[in-house]
Design a protein around this motif. Structure first.
Motif, PDB file in Angstrom:
ATOM      1  N   GLU A  73      -3.117  -4.396   9.159  1.00 22.40           N
ATOM      2  CA  GLU A  73      -2.818  -3.912   7.810  1.00 22.40           C
ATOM      3  C   GLU A  73      -2.284  -5.021   6.914  1.00 22.40           C
ATOM      4  O   GLU A  73      -2.267  -4.883   5.697  1.00 22.40           O
ATOM      5  CB  GLU A  73      -1.791  -2.776   7.874  1.00 22.40           C
ATOM      6  N   GLU A 108       6.280  -3.979   9.121  1.00 27.01           N
ATOM      7  CA  GLU A 108       6.019  -4.285   7.719  1.00 27.01           C
ATOM      8  C   GLU A 108       6.900  -5.416   7.195  1.00 27.01           C
ATOM      9  O   GLU A 108       8.054  -5.576   7.600  1.00 27.01           O
ATOM     10  CB  GLU A 108       6.236  -3.034   6.862  1.00 27.01           C
ATOM     11  N   THR A 151      -7.562  -2.336   7.561  1.00 30.30           N
ATOM     12  CA  THR A 151      -7.338  -1.455   6.414  1.00 30.30           C
ATOM     13  C   THR A 151      -7.606  -2.204   5.107  1.00 30.30           C
ATOM     14  O   THR A 151      -7.836  -3.424   5.106  1.00 30.30           O
ATOM     15  CB  THR A 151      -5.896  -0.920   6.419  1.00 30.30           C
ATOM     16  N   GLU A 152      -7.539  -1.479   4.013  1.00 28.10           N
ATOM     17  CA  GLU A 152      -7.800  -2.080   2.702  1.00 28.10           C
ATOM     18  C   GLU A 152      -6.778  -3.160   2.348  1.00 28.10           C
ATOM     19  O   GLU A 152      -7.078  -4.092   1.594  1.00 28.10           O
ATOM     20  CB  GLU A 152      -7.810  -0.995   1.624  1.00 28.10           C
ATOM     21  N   SER A 153      -5.586  -3.057   2.869  1.00 31.03           N
ATOM     22  CA  SER A 153      -4.538  -4.034   2.545  1.00 31.03           C
ATOM     23  C   SER A 153      -4.601  -5.278   3.422  1.00 31.03           C
ATOM     24  O   SER A 153      -3.833  -6.221   3.218  1.00 31.03           O
ATOM     25  CB  SER A 153      -3.159  -3.386   2.691  1.00 31.03           C
ATOM     26  N   SER A 154      -5.486  -5.299   4.422  1.00 31.72           N
ATOM     27  CA  SER A 154      -5.544  -6.431   5.354  1.00 31.72           C
ATOM     28  C   SER A 154      -6.266  -7.625   4.738  1.00 31.72           C
ATOM     29  O   SER A 154      -7.134  -7.480   3.875  1.00 31.72           O
ATOM     30  CB  SER A 154      -6.255  -6.016   6.643  1.00 31.72           C
ATOM     31  N   LYS A 155      -5.899  -8.801   5.235  1.00 26.30           N
ATOM     32  CA  LYS A 155      -6.550 -10.041   4.818  1.00 26.30           C
ATOM     33  C   LYS A 155      -6.537 -10.995   6.019  1.00 26.30           C
ATOM     34  O   LYS A 155      -5.476 -11.339   6.531  1.00 26.30           O
ATOM     35  CB  LYS A 155      -5.819 -10.671   3.641  1.00 26.30           C
ATOM     36  N   LYS A 196       1.691  -3.410   7.310  1.00 25.91           N
ATOM     37  CA  LYS A 196       1.392  -3.679   5.906  1.00 25.91           C
ATOM     38  C   LYS A 196       2.428  -4.645   5.330  1.00 25.91           C
ATOM     39  O   LYS A 196       3.632  -4.481   5.513  1.00 25.91           O
ATOM     40  CB  LYS A 196       1.394  -2.374   5.115  1.00 25.91           C
ATOM     41  N   GLN A 234      -1.570  -9.605   6.644  1.00 25.76           N
ATOM     42  CA  GLN A 234      -2.316 -10.853   6.503  1.00 25.76           C
ATOM     43  C   GLN A 234      -2.248 -11.653   7.803  1.00 25.76           C
ATOM     44  O   GLN A 234      -1.176 -11.864   8.354  1.00 25.76           O
ATOM     45  CB  GLN A 234      -1.752 -11.681   5.353  1.00 25.76           C
TER      46      GLN A 234
END
Length: 371
Positions: free
Chosen positions: A301, A334, A284-288, A317, A303
């Motif tokens: 979602e 989360e 997802t966009e919040s993943s790293k 997330k 890190q």
């Protein structure tokens, strides 16, 4: 190597790898994102042309049978030869040696009826990518009775147990074998893999059984160093010896180095495992994600850094997973933090938890735990 049969010895001590092997044999322990430890020796044998492979099993081997099935994923689902399970023998509690001859004695008929002339005997916890054809050619060239494959230790490693250290002459003949708890720089460590004629193996088993002896290395090899031509074959590639939780964690982290993962999984042939159809991993966009191995079917979602994530794991997330190994179908909710953790299958880490181990002593979470 169609004239060679493979025997994989899966006997182990009951406390091997502790929490990770409570519900499964150590050979079925997940490794490297989607593999099991037994996949490496099976793949090496198949890639070398061996088509008759048997597994000497001990206990709790349902997970192993589920993973291997009839051997189709290793091209061992055959009308002639193929993959065989040799059931456990009921031994007394004093029979604690992994290479106890009594594990093999009751299967002499199976060994005798096999149509191959030679046998490759190996353990399962020496993870490497090796071409046994080269070792077999060396065995025949030297006119050896037994060829033991070894690895030269480049540096001192801690935590090893029951190492067999070899001493060889200039032509490669083994002059001494020492059983030790560790080893020093430059030592030649047996990889628990050896090649010999099937008739010789049966003769050693028969001789030792008739005298009440039972240990393959001590009674079969060491006591016959002068009588038999026993040679050592040097394996120069990468070797991961998994014999405790620390070594499992250390070698898992080694896979994050491209040179090591490339050599272990591709150098001499592919490493095969059970095929499971699943969707690709969703980021997802919040993943790293940094420097990690992530299998298919995951939802990331949060890190993930310097970690190995197995199939169908969900990282919520705001969650942070660092320097950890998360096995299949785990859920990290989360805003949690996992660092230096080995999490077994189907665990649930609830929202906001912080779990930290150490690089030398990782925190192990048992299967199906809820924290």
């Amino acid at each position: 190597m169609k004239d060679v049969m493979g025997i994989v010895n899966l006997m182990e001590h009951n406390d091997f790898l502790k929490e990770i092997s409570f519900h499964r044999p150590a050979a079925a322990i997940p490794f490297g994102g989607r593999y099991r430890m037994v996949d490496f020796i099976l793949s090496n044998m198949v890639n070398s042309g061996i088509r008759n492979v048997s597994l000497v099993v001990q206990q709790k081997y349902r997970a192993l049978m589920d993973h291997l099935g009839r051997g189709k994923d290793w091209d061992l689902d055959r009308k002639r030869d193929g993959l065989f399970f040799l059931p456990p023998v009921h031994l007394s509690s004093s029979a604690t040696s992994k290479w106890d001859f009594r594990h093999f004695h009751s299967h002499l008929d199976f060994i005798d009826y096999s149509r191959q002339r030679y046998v490759l005997l190996a353990g399962y916890n020496m993870l490497c990518n090796i071409d046994f054809k080269e070792a077999f050619l060396f065995h025949k060239k030297m006119n050896a009775d037994i060829t033991i494959i070894y690895k030269e230790a480049e540096q001192l490693q801690e935590g090893l147990t029951q190492c067999h250290v070899l001493e060889t002459s200039q032509d490669g003949r083994i002059t001494d074998i020492e059983i030790t708890q560790g080893y020093t720089k430059g030592a030649k460590i047996s990889m628990e893999m050896c090649i010999m004629e099937k008739a010789l193996l049966m003769d050693l088993i028969g001789r030792c059984h008739s005298r009440g002896e039972c240990n393959l290395v001590r009674d079969g090899f060491i006591r016959n160093l002068n009588r038999l031509r026993i040679y050592g074959y040097h394996h120069q590639g990468y070797l991961a010896k998994i014999d405790c939780v620390r070594s499992y964690y250390r070698h898992s982290m080694d896979l994050l180095k491209p040179s090591i993962s490339q050599e272990l999984f591709f150098a001499k042939g592919l490493i095969y495992t059970k095929v499971k159809d699943g969707p690709p991993t969703k980021y997802t966009e919040s993943s790293k994600v940094q420097n990690s191995l992530i299998a298919n079917g995951c939802v990331i979602e949060g890190q993930v850094e310097n970690s190995i994530i197995f199939r169908s794991v969900k990282v919520g997330k705001g969650a942070v997973v660092k320097n950890s190994v998360i096995m299949q179908r785990g859920t990290i909710e989360e805003d949690t933090l996992l660092e230096h953790v080995i999490a077994d299958k189907r665990i649930l880490i609830t929202k906001g938890k912080q779990l930290k181990g150490d690089g030398q002593y990782p925190l192990v979470i048992q299967r199906r735990s809820i924290i």
